[in-house]
Design a protein around this motif. Structure first.
Motif, short mmCIF file in Angstrom:
data_model
loop_
_atom_site.label_atom_id
_atom_site.label_comp_id
_atom_site.label_asym_id
_atom_site.label_seq_id
_atom_site.Cartn_x
_atom_site.Cartn_y
_atom_site.Cartn_z
N HIS A 157 0.95 -1.09 0.14
CA HIS A 157 0.19 -0.25 -0.05
C HIS A 157 0.99 1.17 0.07
N GLN A 158 1.13 1.69 -1.06
CA GLN A 158 2.35 2.84 -1.30
C GLN A 158 1.20 3.90 -2.12
N GLN A 159 1.88 5.25 -2.25
CA GLN A 159 1.01 6.40 -2.62
C GLN A 159 0.31 5.87 -4.06
N HIS A 160 1.02 5.43 -5.02
CA HIS A 160 0.68 5.28 -6.35
C HIS A 160 0.22 3.82 -6.58
N ILE A 189 -1.03 0.25 -4.88
CA ILE A 189 -1.87 -0.76 -4.04
C ILE A 189 -2.04 -2.13 -4.70
#
Length: 157
Positions: free
Chosen positions: A111-114, A116
């Motif tokens: 679950h990273q900024q850009h 998931i």
């Protein structure tokens, strides 16, 4: 022959111009990647957009492949292909010549900024689950711990 690497499932879609051609071009560009080996492509289905923006219907499908790339490097490859094919923005819900979404990257969860993974909405979208049902009905979602077949039938029954 390359090391099999991670088993990956990608959602593919297009709702601009020659949709079928755009999807075939994206598949060809993935096939040209030396670290990717395409195993199977689902049947393409016509679907209604889930956006509030008025736009043409989509052709959607899924691709099963193996890659020796890391999750982040593979995501960069998909974004590069989208840009090469004329996609200007990601995630705005508007029409697009190509959409490549990483649905599963093995059993990995991130679950990273850009980025998931698994895709956070795949279990709510029949246009994603139906092509996956064709490719991998017994694949277990790493977070929901249910098969693609179970998720699809729950959504559509």
């Amino acid at each position: 022959m390359m090391d099999m690497g991670e088993e990956v499932y990608i959602g593919v879609g297009s709702n601009m111009g020659d949709r079928w051609h755009h999807i075939q071009e994206a598949i060809a560009l993935l096939h040209q990647e030396p670290c990717c080996q395409i195993c199977q492509v689902s049947t393409l289905i016509e679907t209604t957009p889930v956006s509030s923006i008025t736009q043409p219907h989509f052709l959607n499908g899924a691709i099963h492949l193996h890659t020796t790339l890391s999750m982040l490097d593979f995501w960069i490859v998909t974004c590069t292909i989208e840009k090469k094919m004329g996609r200007e923005t990601k995630g705005d819900g508007g029409p697009r010549p190509i959409d490549l979404d990483i649905l599963f990257f093995g059993q990995a969860c991130t679950h990273q900024q850009h980025l998931i993974i698994p895709h956070p909405l795949l279990h709510t979208r029949a246009f994603v689950l139906k092509p996956l049902l064709e490719l991998c009905p017994h694949f277990i979602h790493p977070i929901l711990k249910e098969s693609i077949a179970t998720l699809y039938h729950r959504l559509t029954d």
